[in-house]
Motif scaffolding. Structure first.
Motif, mmCIF file in Angstrom:
data_model
loop_
_atom_site.group_PDB
_atom_site.id
_atom_site.type_symbol
_atom_site.label_atom_id
_atom_site.label_comp_id
_atom_site.label_asym_id
_atom_site.label_seq_id
_atom_site.Cartn_x
_atom_site.Cartn_y
_atom_site.Cartn_z
ATOM 1 N N ALA A 215 0.808 -1.216 0.000
ATOM 2 C CA ALA A 215 0.000 0.000 0.000
ATOM 3 C C ALA A 215 0.843 1.268 0.000
ATOM 4 C CB ALA A 215 -0.941 0.001 1.202
ATOM 5 N N PHE A 216 2.055 1.204 0.562
ATOM 6 C CA PHE A 216 2.857 2.415 0.723
ATOM 7 C C PHE A 216 4.221 2.283 0.046
ATOM 8 C CE2 PHE A 216 -0.163 2.504 4.245
ATOM 9 C CZ PHE A 216 -0.668 3.799 4.119
ATOM 10 N N GLU A 217 4.228 1.720 -1.154
ATOM 11 C CA GLU A 217 5.472 1.605 -1.911
ATOM 12 C C GLU A 217 6.067 2.990 -2.129
ATOM 13 O OE1 GLU A 217 7.175 -0.372 -6.057
ATOM 14 O OE2 GLU A 217 5.042 -0.431 -5.573
ATOM 15 N N MET A 218 7.339 3.157 -1.852
ATOM 16 C CA MET A 218 7.962 4.481 -1.846
ATOM 17 C C MET A 218 7.899 5.176 -3.207
ATOM 18 S SD MET A 218 12.002 3.329 -1.526
ATOM 19 C CE MET A 218 12.598 5.017 -1.562
ATOM 20 N N ASP A 219 7.901 4.421 -4.292
ATOM 21 C CA ASP A 219 7.839 5.039 -5.620
ATOM 22 C C ASP A 219 6.536 5.788 -5.837
ATOM 23 O OD1 ASP A 219 10.321 4.079 -6.179
ATOM 24 O OD2 ASP A 219 9.634 2.347 -7.335
ATOM 25 N N ARG A 220 5.501 5.424 -5.099
ATOM 26 C CA ARG A 220 4.192 6.090 -5.230
ATOM 27 C C ARG A 220 3.920 7.060 -4.088
ATOM 28 N NH1 ARG A 220 0.419 2.743 -4.384
ATOM 29 N NH2 ARG A 220 1.546 0.813 -3.953
ATOM 30 N N HIS A 221 4.921 7.264 -3.212
ATOM 31 C CA HIS A 221 4.739 8.163 -2.076
ATOM 32 C C HIS A 221 5.949 9.084 -1.913
ATOM 33 C CE1 HIS A 221 1.607 5.196 -1.157
ATOM 34 N NE2 HIS A 221 1.039 6.161 -0.491
ATOM 35 N N GLY A 222 6.367 9.664 -3.032
ATOM 36 C CA GLY A 222 7.412 10.677 -2.990
ATOM 37 C C GLY A 222 8.752 10.187 -2.502
ATOM 38 N N GLY A 223 9.040 8.900 -2.656
ATOM 39 C CA GLY A 223 10.319 8.366 -2.204
ATOM 40 C C GLY A 223 10.404 8.125 -0.712
ATOM 41 N N LEU A 224 9.286 8.280 -0.003
ATOM 42 C CA LEU A 224 9.291 8.091 1.448
ATOM 43 C C LEU A 224 9.025 6.631 1.814
ATOM 44 C CD1 LEU A 224 7.249 11.226 2.577
ATOM 45 C CD2 LEU A 224 9.716 10.880 2.775
ATOM 46 N N PHE A 225 9.680 6.160 2.850
ATOM 47 C CA PHE A 225 9.421 4.837 3.414
ATOM 48 C C PHE A 225 9.422 4.980 4.922
ATOM 49 C CE2 PHE A 225 13.976 5.295 2.869
ATOM 50 C CZ PHE A 225 14.490 4.861 4.077
ATOM 51 N N PHE A 226 9.095 3.904 5.630
ATOM 52 C CA PHE A 226 9.066 4.000 7.087
ATOM 53 C C PHE A 226 9.461 2.675 7.721
ATOM 54 C CE2 PHE A 226 4.769 2.935 5.690
ATOM 55 C CZ PHE A 226 4.343 1.938 6.556
ATOM 56 N N THR A 227 9.916 2.766 8.965
ATOM 57 C CA THR A 227 10.181 1.572 9.759
ATOM 58 C C THR A 227 8.969 1.313 10.644
ATOM 59 O OG1 THR A 227 11.232 2.749 11.598
ATOM 60 C CG2 THR A 227 12.644 2.103 9.751
ATOM 61 N N LEU A 228 8.797 0.058 11.046
ATOM 62 C CA LEU A 228 7.607 -0.323 11.799
ATOM 63 C C LEU A 228 7.930 -1.458 12.765
ATOM 64 C CD1 LEU A 228 4.369 -0.245 12.050
ATOM 65 C CD2 LEU A 228 4.432 -2.163 10.420
ATOM 66 N N TRP A 229 7.412 -1.360 13.976
ATOM 67 C CA TRP A 229 7.353 -2.488 14.897
ATOM 68 C C TRP A 229 5.880 -2.735 15.154
ATOM 69 C CZ3 TRP A 229 5.468 -4.689 19.191
ATOM 70 C CH2 TRP A 229 6.162 -5.770 19.755
ATOM 71 N N ARG B 282 15.864 -8.027 27.383
ATOM 72 C CA ARG B 282 15.939 -8.881 26.205
ATOM 73 C C ARG B 282 15.329 -8.191 24.981
ATOM 74 N NH1 ARG B 282 13.339 -12.945 28.012
ATOM 75 N NH2 ARG B 282 11.542 -13.290 26.664
ATOM 76 N N PRO B 283 16.032 -8.170 23.832
ATOM 77 C CA PRO B 283 15.470 -7.563 22.622
ATOM 78 C C PRO B 283 14.337 -8.408 22.062
ATOM 79 C CG PRO B 283 17.572 -8.606 22.128
ATOM 80 C CD PRO B 283 17.402 -8.668 23.620
ATOM 81 N N VAL B 284 13.323 -7.753 21.544
ATOM 82 C CA VAL B 284 12.172 -8.414 20.936
ATOM 83 C C VAL B 284 11.979 -7.794 19.554
ATOM 84 C CG1 VAL B 284 9.695 -8.859 21.098
ATOM 85 C CG2 VAL B 284 11.085 -8.830 23.180
ATOM 86 N N GLY B 285 12.447 -8.486 18.539
ATOM 87 C CA GLY B 285 12.360 -7.949 17.191
ATOM 88 C C GLY B 285 12.760 -8.952 16.145
ATOM 89 N N THR B 286 12.529 -8.611 14.889
ATOM 90 C CA THR B 286 12.916 -9.460 13.761
ATOM 91 C C THR B 286 13.579 -8.592 12.702
ATOM 92 O OG1 THR B 286 10.756 -9.196 12.697
ATOM 93 C CG2 THR B 286 11.022 -11.083 14.167
ATOM 94 N N ARG B 287 14.246 -9.226 11.761
ATOM 95 C CA ARG B 287 14.970 -8.491 10.718
ATOM 96 C C ARG B 287 14.180 -8.552 9.407
ATOM 97 N NH1 ARG B 287 20.192 -6.899 11.176
ATOM 98 N NH2 ARG B 287 21.267 -7.361 13.145
ATOM 99 N N ASN B 288 13.651 -7.401 9.020
ATOM 100 C CA ASN B 288 12.976 -7.250 7.741
ATOM 101 C C ASN B 288 13.294 -5.868 7.190
ATOM 102 O OD1 ASN B 288 11.038 -9.727 7.617
ATOM 103 N ND2 ASN B 288 10.646 -8.857 9.653
ATOM 104 N N PRO B 289 13.280 -5.684 5.863
ATOM 105 C CA PRO B 289 13.544 -4.357 5.302
ATOM 106 C C PRO B 289 12.467 -3.354 5.705
ATOM 107 C CG PRO B 289 13.712 -6.074 3.611
ATOM 108 C CD PRO B 289 13.095 -6.709 4.818
ATOM 109 N N PRO B 290 12.756 -2.058 5.630
ATOM 110 C CA PRO B 290 11.747 -1.039 5.930
ATOM 111 C C PRO B 290 10.519 -1.173 5.039
ATOM 112 C CG PRO B 290 13.932 -0.052 5.810
ATOM 113 C CD PRO B 290 14.069 -1.466 5.327
ATOM 114 N N VAL B 291 9.412 -0.648 5.491
ATOM 115 C CA VAL B 291 8.150 -0.740 4.755
ATOM 116 C C VAL B 291 8.159 0.256 3.594
ATOM 117 C CG1 VAL B 291 5.649 -0.591 4.924
ATOM 118 C CG2 VAL B 291 6.980 -1.386 6.883
ATOM 119 N N GLY B 292 7.824 -0.250 2.407
ATOM 120 C CA GLY B 292 7.773 0.594 1.225
ATOM 121 C C GLY B 292 9.092 0.744 0.512
#
Length: 372
Positions: free
Chosen positions: A230-244, A275-285
């Motif tokens: 839904a928020f691919e950066m090419d369609r949103h002015g080159g913007l992307f975001f990180t998410l937990w 203890r860290p709680v997270g996973t490794r995935n690329p930023p959204v978009g």
């Protein structure tokens, strides 16, 4: 010609140069959505600022003293002096104790009012005021979407949010799903300005109103994938975001979670190390369609506490010009809670100490979730 206009002397055959004007912009209050920012010219005579009539600039608020401060031009430099006010005069986040020279773009905080010091050609300043107004509106829009604190229940949530000097793109929220599970998220849009703020608002609205179309809000991987589409950066002015993003099931105390480019959350349990709680995935978009998301799970013991925060809390500078980093914040996070002090407030004070009291360059979001 009004009192803000200036004339200039021009030699034959040369273009007139616009005169530079030193001005204070009185920015909008949070509850004032209609009045444009006021522009006040500075001169050799002191501009006296206070709560009552008779001052050159009247700021009507009980938090402003009758005669609060003054601003004057001295040898081309703007100097602000506190006049013994009750609540003090802040310049770029610091309470002043003596006459202080204002740098270009400096902000003066007087009670609930913020004044920005600028100088330049009149049309440039008018354009700057328009941009400032747009940024203020974007910031208020994002803050209006932030959730209420949850003091009771199977998940108890408290938070602190401090917007940066330049409008950023932090956002967070949580809600109880139809099946009783609890979803929580924190996002951080790359960059600053109106675009980042509005993208954060769009994502926050989508998540709190049911989640991205076609995705089960209780399925962390599906949510991440749908947001990516839904928020691919090419369609949103080159913007992307990180998410937990996490989903907690009270009956089993099971927490599923996924992170897209975001650093981990941190789980604190009495008697155990952080203890860290997270996973490794690329930023959204960021342009990875169809990726298979890594999802993590945790079974939370009684009295567990989960800390979520944005990188604005630790990516700050020391007075010596050294860049702080995540380990600096974690060392303080591991310290025991302070009795009577809400945990998000304690962490915010840690972030402010790391920044040595300077204004934050990025939004700071801090959430604490307790699982009694």
């Amino acid at each position: 010609m009004d009192d803000t206009e200036r004339t200039s002397i021009r030699r034959p055959g040369t273009a007139a140069q616009p005169a530079e004007e030193p001005v204070l912009h009185v920015l909008q209050l949070e509850n004032d959505t209609t009045s444009p920012p006021r522009r006040v010219l500075l001169g050799a005579l002191p501009l006296r600022i206070g709560r009552v009539e008779g001052n050159d600039l009247v700021l009507p608020s009980p938090e402003v003293s009758r005669g609060h401060c003054s601003v004057v031009l001295q040898e081309g430099r703007a100097v602000v002096t506190d006049l013994g006010s009750t609540n003090g005069t802040l310049v770029d986040g610091q309470r002043i104790a003596q006459p202080t020279v204002l740098g270009e773009g400096a902000r003066i905080v007087i009670g609930p009012f913020t004044l920005a010091y600028l100088r330049g050609p009149r049309r440039t300043l008018e354009r700057a005021a328009e941009i400032e107004r747009d940024l203020e509106r974007a910031a208020r829009y994002v803050q209006a979407l932030l959730p209420r604190v949850v003091p009771e229940g199977p998940v108890r949530v408290d938070w602190r949010f401090v917007p940066s000097v330049a409008v950023g793109g932090d956002g967070f929220g949580y809600r109880t799903l139809a099946d009783g599970r609890f979803a929580v998220w924190l996002l951080d849009v790359a960059g600053h300005g109106v675009g980042s703020a509005l993208l954060a608002a769009s994502v926050m609205t989508m998540l709190r109103e049911g989640g991205p179309p076609g995705a089960d809000p209780g399925d962390c991987a599906a949510v991440l994938g749908a947001l990516d589409a839904a928020f691919e950066m090419d369609r949103h002015g080159g913007l992307f975001f990180t998410l937990w993003y996490g989903v907690y099931e009270p009956a089993t105390r099971r927490l599923s979670h996924v992170a897209g480019g975001h650093h981990p959350a941190y789980l604190a349990v009495p008697g155990s190390p952080l203890r860290p709680v997270g996973t490794r995935n690329p930023p959204v978009g960021a342009g990875f369609p169809g990726r298979v998301a890594q999802v993590g799970t945790e079974v939370l013991p009684p009295r567990a506490r989960l800390h979520l925060f944005s990188d604005g809390a630790f990516e700050t500078m020391t007075p010596a010009g050294v860049q702080n980093a995540l380990p600096d914040f974690l060392r303080a996070l591991e310290a025991p809670p302070v009795p009577g002090l809400p945990e998000p407030e304690r962490l915010l004070r840690i972030a402010q100490a790391l920044a040595a009291g300077a204004p934050f360059d990025d939004d700071v979001s801090i959430l604490t979730l307790d699982f009694p």
